[in-house]
Design an enzyme around this catalytic site. Structure first.
Site, PDB file in Angstrom:
ATOM      1  N   THR A   9       0.828  -1.207   0.000  1.00 48.94           N
ATOM      2  CA  THR A   9       0.000   0.000   0.000  1.00 48.94           C
ATOM      3  C   THR A   9       0.858   1.251   0.000  1.00 48.94           C
ATOM      4  O   THR A   9       0.606   2.207  -0.745  1.00 48.94           O
ATOM      5  CB  THR A   9      -0.933  -0.004   1.229  1.00 48.94           C
TER       6      THR A   9
ATOM      7  N   ALA B 276       4.941  -8.212  -0.506  1.00 53.19           N
ATOM      8  CA  ALA B 276       5.550  -9.520  -0.250  1.00 53.19           C
ATOM      9  C   ALA B 276       4.588 -10.527   0.342  1.00 53.19           C
ATOM     10  O   ALA B 276       4.702 -11.735   0.074  1.00 53.19           O
ATOM     11  CB  ALA B 276       6.771  -9.353   0.659  1.00 53.19           C
TER      12      ALA B 276
ATOM     13  N   CYS C 189     -22.157  -7.422   2.208  1.00 51.08           N
ATOM     14  CA  CYS C 189     -22.671  -7.980   3.459  1.00 51.08           C
ATOM     15  C   CYS C 189     -21.561  -8.399   4.407  1.00 51.08           C
ATOM     16  O   CYS C 189     -21.821  -8.718   5.565  1.00 51.08           O
ATOM     17  CB  CYS C 189     -23.541  -9.193   3.159  1.00 51.08           C
TER      18      CYS C 189
END
Length: 459
Positions: free
Chosen positions: A70, A195, A320
């Site tokens: 990220t 990784a 959901c």
């Protein structure tokens, strides 16, 4: 317990474990120091960088290690946009990118930039022509994943990269899901990966910026990792990440054929075992280990719990199962049903007998959930009403769709059912239900509370 969710995170590879333990004794020192312990740490770091670069297909000095995949995406987007700020502030992304890319795009918009999202077809793939048409003279960066994390569809990266190169626009590729299986084709400019997707330790990502790509790191920088990932490197984890990437690559060719046969078995047999199921994603251009399907009239969270009790760890893109109860942006962009969504992503070495057991367990698990929710069990003959309104306000997925399915047989062919719903997911699942059931979705009508979704019976 059968773990079928490596698309989220793969278990630590044995080679990674061995490398991690060994590097703990040699890689603890500051790799920037010239004394013996520092030199040892530097040798380990350099060797890991060379191994990772060879796997990616880039130069070692083009690759840096980051604290996560990220972080690599955030820094890659921000740095590439800043490096080309004189060109303009336009960013192009696909509608099915990982949320990290979409979050980075949203931050760019808040800062005054502009973003174009390129749509996808029902298989989740972008068109290279449509992607090229989104490029503008002020486009600073384009982003495209190599393969989708929810449905496994592979994107035409090489073709898109050619179009970007012709337009003079760098392309950043999110290769988190595909890198274990091989290099990313095409003339891309930046690449990010993580990784823990290939059996390395969590907390290690990589960012590649090819020579010639303009890049200006954002935020505080220091002398480490070319100034692109500040902070003391976790050398043992980096060594383990590079070692495991090399190891899975050595196994990838054999495992790809074997796992593709197992996921093809699931794709082919689930629609026959479970009524009202849509298998989603491209049937051919897809990752070999991943298959996704959506079950109508099923609460995704309840289904995953039932499968967990039966000994299977799987994932879902269903709204959901999320804390926000918002539909998966990937399934929404594809226009497919999000309710009762199940993603199976098989690990290296997955047992064929466990796949068969999964196929044995699944029909009963789905039937049990449907029974609890009062889902329709069989189509009924056409009714006589011209129109019917169903009040599903306050109900959450999949109940509005279940109420629609129960009501439609009461109207004649050509008649309409209006479903009142204040659940955001209905905007995705009611049109998708109409497509799968060959009914006409007339459209939404705003109301003081909620939305009225109008469906015309065709069959």
């Amino acid at each position: 317990m059968a773990y079928f969710d490596v698309a989220s995170s793969a278990p630590l590879h044995p080679v990674a474990r061995q490398a991690l333990v060994a590097a703990l004794d040699e890689g603890w020192a500051d790799s920037s120091r010239l004394y013996r312990e520092g030199r040892r740490a530097r040798l380990l770091l350099d060797a890991a960088r060379e191994a990772a670069a060879e796997a990616v297909g880039c130069r070692p000095d083009e690759l840096v290690f980051t604290p996560s995949g990220t972080r690599a995406l955030y820094d890659g987007v921000a740095g590439a946009l800043a490096g080309r700020r004189r060109v303009g502030g336009h960013l192009v992304v696909s509608a099915v990118e990982h949320s990290a890319v979409l979050h980075a795009a949203a931050a760019h918009e808040r800062g005054g930039g502009t973003v174009t999202e390129v749509g996808v077809d029902r298989a989740g793939a972008v068109s290279a022509e449509a992607y090229g048409a989104a490029l503008r003279p002020d486009t600073a960066l384009a982003c495209l994943q190599s393969a989708n994390h929810e449905v496994g569809t592979e994107q035409p990266v090489a073709e898109v990269a050619d179009g970007c190169r012709a337009a003079g626009v760098p392309l950043l590729v999110d290769a988190a899901q595909s890198l274990p299986w091989g290099r990313v084709d095409g003339d891309w400019s930046l690449l990010a990966a993580s990784a823990h997707k290939w059996g390395g330790p969590a907390g290690v990502g990589l960012l590649v910026v090819r020579k010639g790509a303009r890049f200006a790191p954002r935020g505080p920088v220091d002398e480490r990792e070319s100034g692109r990932a500040p902070g003391f490197e976790n050398i043992p984890a980096i060594v383990a990440a590079a070692a495991s990437l090399r190891a899975v690559r050595a196994e990838a060719a054999a495992e790809a054929g074997r796992l593709r046969e197992l996921t093809e078995r699931i794709r082919a047999r689930v629609p026959g075992l479970v009524p009202d199921v849509e298998v989603v994603g491209d049937p051919v251009r897809r990752l070999p280990h991943l298959v996704t399907f959506s079950c109508l009239y099923v609460d995704g969270e309840t289904l995953l719990h039932e499968l967990d009790r039966a000994g299977f760890s799987v994932s879902s893109g269903s709204s959901c199962t999320s804390s926000t109860l918002t539909p998966s942006h990937v399934l929404k962009a594809m226009g497919v049903v999000s309710e009762g969504n199940v993603r199976v992503s098989l690990p290296f070495g997955a047992d064929a007998a466990e796949v068969e057991r999964f196929l044995d367990v699944l029909p009963g698990a789905v039937a049990g959930v449907r029974e609890k929710l009062g889902a329709p069990v069989a189509p009924a003959a056409a009714g006589t009403l011209d129109e019917l309104t169903v009040d599903a306000l306050g109900e959450r997925c999949p109940l509005p769709v279940i109420e629609l399915a129960k009501a439609l047989p009461r109207v004649r062919v050509g008649g309409t059912v209006t479903v009142l719903s204040d659940d955001e997911v209905a905007a995705v699942d009611i049109p998708a239900w109409c497509w799968t059931r060959k009914q006409e979705y007339v459209g939404p009508r705003e109301r003081e509370r909620g939305v009225a979704y109008v469906v015309r019976r065709l069959v």
